[in-house]
Design an enzyme around this catalytic site. Structure first.
Site, mmCIF file in Angstrom:
data_model
loop_
_atom_site.group_PDB
_atom_site.id
_atom_site.type_symbol
_atom_site.label_atom_id
_atom_site.label_comp_id
_atom_site.label_asym_id
_atom_site.label_seq_id
_atom_site.Cartn_x
_atom_site.Cartn_y
_atom_site.Cartn_z
ATOM 1 N N THR A 173 1.080 -1.311 -0.190
ATOM 2 C CA THR A 173 0.450 -0.091 -0.244
ATOM 3 C C THR A 173 1.228 1.156 0.437
ATOM 4 O OG1 THR A 173 -1.892 -0.732 0.968
ATOM 5 C CG2 THR A 173 -1.432 1.302 1.406
ATOM 6 N N ARG A 201 -14.957 -6.183 1.414
ATOM 7 C CA ARG A 201 -13.999 -5.693 2.899
ATOM 8 C C ARG A 201 -13.138 -4.420 2.590
ATOM 9 N NH1 ARG A 201 -8.534 -4.715 3.094
ATOM 10 N NH2 ARG A 201 -7.726 -5.500 5.744
ATOM 11 N N VAL A 202 -13.248 -3.900 3.505
ATOM 12 C CA VAL A 202 -12.770 -2.433 3.293
ATOM 13 C C VAL A 202 -12.031 -2.239 4.321
ATOM 14 C CG1 VAL A 202 -12.867 0.280 3.636
ATOM 15 C CG2 VAL A 202 -14.543 -1.455 2.377
ATOM 16 N N GLY A 203 -10.449 -2.060 4.119
ATOM 17 C CA GLY A 203 -9.457 -2.062 5.247
ATOM 18 C C GLY A 203 -8.937 -0.800 5.941
ATOM 19 N N ASP A 204 -8.320 -0.482 6.207
ATOM 20 C CA ASP A 204 -7.927 0.730 6.513
ATOM 21 C C ASP A 204 -7.977 2.018 5.804
ATOM 22 O OD1 ASP A 204 -5.742 -0.267 6.114
ATOM 23 O OD2 ASP A 204 -4.132 0.930 7.785
ATOM 24 N N GLY A 225 0.021 -2.420 5.807
ATOM 25 C CA GLY A 225 0.071 -3.977 6.554
ATOM 26 C C GLY A 225 -1.243 -4.000 7.044
#
Ligand code: SD4
Length: 312
Positions: A173, A201-204, A225
């Site tokens: 990222t 799905r959504v990450g940070d 991460g």
């Protein structure tokens, strides 16, 4: 004296991103324009973890997350965006043209199309296709949340690109923060998210306060991460709050990493999370759970990659 202008970005791939941002920062431009330009530059490339060339989700679909935040705490983000080449620029339009912060999925795509972006297919590179097919064998269509944290081989010294065990390059990222010549801070993040994630799905990365936070009084931070762990502690907001308390960027990142590790040490050993931060003096630092996290910095006098310290 304040160390400015300055841009720092995640990973060794940040060197090229910093160069793109510097075209703006180095000529007196605004930090928000610089971070967008940096993010655009890596979205133009084909790599495992950013843009339409990124690794797909478990259904084989590339979905992109991005956000941007400026010195006024204006922010915009998109998540689960498909078939749009520059999610960072859509995020900026969300920031500038709407009363909202985060648009997702079809709605985000619709908004992009209404604002002049065009649809184009994801570029499933041979590497991405092979990795996906490989994963399908083992993954049995189940989510493997730590897929990006498989042990990685490093070739050619500590700052050479890292590779997954199957040989695919790992750029990870892209998160960057910049301070311009007037001392204003901005940040941007762009990613295809965790490889082979559940569709939706959504990450940070697109979540303000998790993958990116900017407080123009104090500093700014970004992360890379396992996004779930970063969201759980509101990671970058936490880092900025630690800087507000007087901790250096590196110590602030370390304390956020400790927050994750102390919660569940055994689990933390199987994860990677790295934080990267800058304060209003242009001091910068990073910290990660494990070895291997690096960041790139560019100022008038520096242009290099720095290895983050790590807790485990
Ligand atoms: C995510 N934080 O989607 C991202 C993944 C990442 O390097 O940073 N990869 O959880």
């Amino acid at each position: 004296a304040v160390n400015k202008p300055i841009v720092i970005s995640t990973w060794d791939s940040g060197m090229a991103v910093n160069a793109a941002a510097w075209k703006i920062l180095g000529t007196g431009g605004k930090s928000v324009d610089a971070v967008e330009a940096g993010a655009i530059s890596i979205e133009n490339e084909i790599n495992c973890c950013v843009g339409l060339g990124g690794y797909p989700d478990r259904d084989g679909i590339v979905t992109l997350d991005a956000c941007i935040m400026d010195e006024h705490a204006n922010c915009g983000a998109v998540a689960g965006l498909e078939q749009i080449k520059h999610p960072i620029s859509v995020a900026r339009k969300v920031m500038e043209l709407t009363p909202h912060v985060l648009l997702v999925g079809n709605g985000a795509q619709q908004f992009a199309l209404e604002n002049g972006f065009t649809k184009e297919p994801a570029v499933l590179s041979k590497e991405a296709t092979d990795a996906y097919n490989n994963w399908l064998k083992e993954g049995k269509y189940k989510p493997v949340i730590n897929i990006e944290n498989q042990p990685k081989k490093t070739f050619g010294g500590p700052f050479a690109p890292t590779f997954f065990n199957d040989g695919t390059p790992n750029h990870d990222t892209m998160g960057l923060v910049a301070m311009d010549a007037t001392g204003n801070l901005s940040g941007a993040v762009t990613t295809s998210g965790m490889a082979f994630k559940i569709h939706g799905r959504v990450g940070d990365s697109p979540v303000i306060g998790a993958g990116l936070f900017v407080d123009n009084e104090v500093g700014a931070a970004t992360s890379s991460g396992t996004g779930e762990e970063v969201i759980r502690i509101c990671g970058t907001h936490l880092v900025v709050e630690f800087m507000r308390q007087g901790y250096s960027p590196e110590m602030a990142c370390k304390k956020a990493v400790e927050r994750i590790v102390n919660r569940d040490k055994a689990k933390a050993k199987t994860l990677q999370v790295g934080f990267l931060a800058m304060n209003k003096k242009g001091e910068h630092g990073a910290y990660a759970i494990q070895k291997g996290f690096v960041y790139s910095i560019k100022t008038n006098t520096e242009n290099r990659i720095i290895a983050a310290k790590h807790l485990i």
